[in-house]
Design a protein around this motif. Sequence first.
Motif, short mmCIF file in Angstrom:
data_model
loop_
_atom_site.label_atom_id
_atom_site.label_comp_id
_atom_site.label_asym_id
_atom_site.label_seq_id
_atom_site.Cartn_x
_atom_site.Cartn_y
_atom_site.Cartn_z
N ASN A 51 0.83 -1.21 0.00
CA ASN A 51 0.00 0.00 0.00
C ASN A 51 0.86 1.26 0.00
OD1 ASN A 51 -2.35 -1.47 -0.03
ND2 ASN A 51 -2.62 -1.40 2.18
N LYS A 52 1.96 1.21 0.72
CA LYS A 52 2.87 2.36 0.77
C LYS A 52 3.43 2.64 -0.62
CE LYS A 52 6.99 3.98 3.22
NZ LYS A 52 8.02 4.10 2.18
N THR A 53 3.79 1.59 -1.34
CA THR A 53 4.32 1.74 -2.70
C THR A 53 3.28 2.35 -3.63
OG1 THR A 53 5.75 -0.18 -2.35
CG2 THR A 53 5.39 0.49 -4.63
N ILE A 54 2.06 1.89 -3.53
CA ILE A 54 0.97 2.43 -4.34
C ILE A 54 0.74 3.90 -4.00
CG2 ILE A 54 -1.53 2.31 -4.76
CD1 ILE A 54 -1.21 -0.78 -4.37
N ASN A 55 0.75 4.22 -2.73
CA ASN A 55 0.54 5.61 -2.30
C ASN A 55 1.69 6.51 -2.73
OD1 ASN A 55 -1.99 5.21 -1.11
ND2 ASN A 55 -1.07 4.50 0.79
N GLU A 56 2.91 5.98 -2.75
CA GLU A 56 4.06 6.78 -3.23
C GLU A 56 3.88 7.12 -4.70
OE1 GLU A 56 7.64 5.23 -0.29
OE2 GLU A 56 7.21 4.11 -2.12
N SER A 57 3.39 6.17 -5.48
CA SER A 57 3.13 6.42 -6.89
C SER A 57 2.04 7.48 -7.06
CB SER A 57 2.71 5.12 -7.58
OG SER A 57 2.36 5.35 -8.91
N SER A 58 0.99 7.37 -6.28
CA SER A 58 -0.10 8.35 -6.32
C SER A 58 0.41 9.74 -5.93
CB SER A 58 -1.24 7.94 -5.39
OG SER A 58 -1.84 6.76 -5.83
N LEU A 59 1.28 9.78 -4.95
CA LEU A 59 1.85 11.05 -4.49
C LEU A 59 2.65 11.72 -5.62
CD1 LEU A 59 2.40 13.12 -2.25
CD2 LEU A 59 4.29 11.66 -1.49
N ARG A 60 3.47 10.94 -6.31
CA ARG A 60 4.23 11.49 -7.44
C ARG A 60 3.30 12.04 -8.52
NH1 ARG A 60 7.37 7.02 -6.40
NH2 ARG A 60 6.31 5.78 -7.97
N GLU A 61 2.24 11.29 -8.83
CA GLU A 61 1.28 11.74 -9.85
C GLU A 61 0.58 13.03 -9.42
OE1 GLU A 61 -1.40 8.53 -10.75
OE2 GLU A 61 0.23 7.21 -11.37
N LYS A 62 0.19 13.11 -8.17
CA LYS A 62 -0.50 14.31 -7.67
C LYS A 62 0.43 15.52 -7.69
CE LYS A 62 -4.58 12.86 -7.04
NZ LYS A 62 -5.67 13.42 -7.86
N LYS A 63 1.70 15.32 -7.38
CA LYS A 63 2.66 16.43 -7.42
C LYS A 63 2.82 16.93 -8.86
CE LYS A 63 5.39 15.48 -3.30
NZ LYS A 63 6.73 15.12 -2.77
N GLN A 64 2.86 16.01 -9.82
CA GLN A 64 2.96 16.41 -11.23
C GLN A 64 1.70 17.16 -11.65
OE1 GLN A 64 3.69 12.72 -13.28
NE2 GLN A 64 5.90 12.83 -12.96
N GLU A 65 0.54 16.66 -11.23
CA GLU A 65 -0.72 17.32 -11.56
C GLU A 65 -0.76 18.72 -10.97
OE1 GLU A 65 -5.50 16.77 -10.73
OE2 GLU A 65 -4.20 15.02 -10.53
N LEU A 66 -0.28 18.88 -9.74
CA LEU A 66 -0.25 20.19 -9.10
C LEU A 66 0.61 21.16 -9.90
CD1 LEU A 66 -1.01 22.04 -6.75
CD2 LEU A 66 0.97 21.13 -5.51
N LYS A 67 1.77 20.71 -10.36
CA LYS A 67 2.64 21.58 -11.17
C LYS A 67 1.92 22.03 -12.43
CE LYS A 67 7.07 19.72 -9.67
NZ LYS A 67 8.29 18.99 -10.07
N LYS A 68 1.22 21.11 -13.10
CA LYS A 68 0.49 21.45 -14.32
C LYS A 68 -0.63 22.44 -14.04
CE LYS A 68 1.33 17.03 -16.62
NZ LYS A 68 0.69 15.78 -17.09
N LEU A 69 -1.34 22.23 -12.93
CA LEU A 69 -2.43 23.14 -12.57
C LEU A 69 -1.89 24.53 -12.23
CD1 LEU A 69 -4.61 20.72 -10.42
CD2 LEU A 69 -5.32 21.82 -12.56
N GLU A 70 -0.79 24.58 -11.50
CA GLU A 70 -0.19 25.88 -11.16
C GLU A 70 0.30 26.60 -12.41
OE1 GLU A 70 1.27 25.07 -6.58
OE2 GLU A 70 2.66 24.58 -8.19
N ARG A 71 0.85 25.84 -13.35
CA ARG A 71 1.29 26.43 -14.61
C ARG A 71 0.08 26.97 -15.39
NH1 ARG A 71 3.53 22.22 -17.44
NH2 ARG A 71 5.05 22.06 -15.79
#
Length: 110
Positions: A51-71
């Motif tokens: 579960n931790k591994t899955i959540n780490e992947s989700s965290l990376r995706e959300k951080k990328q999404e945040l960068k795109k939204l801020e841009r």
Amino acid sequence: MTDSEKKKLIKIIAKRIEYTKEEIEELKELVKPIPLDASIGRVSRMDAINNKTINESSLREKKQELKKLERAFENSESEKFGICTKCGDAIPFGRLEYMPHTTRCVKCVG
């Protein structure tokens, strides 16, 4: 794109940024290391690591999404906001409403 559509998109982007930041904070809590002295069984520990591994992947995706939204939020005042970067046509409002961080129209994505 009309001024009212643009204002609506800016509000949508701002709300998504706020929501994505909240999701990132929740995921940060879920990816904290699992203490070795935690009283869970071997199978439960394996589940927790998975579960931790899955959540780490989700965290990376959300951080990328945040960068795109801020841009997208930064570029929202630009004349090119809502214009496809590949073909130069207007990106349909419905697509921008669903994916406000997109920079290409549907025909140019595929």
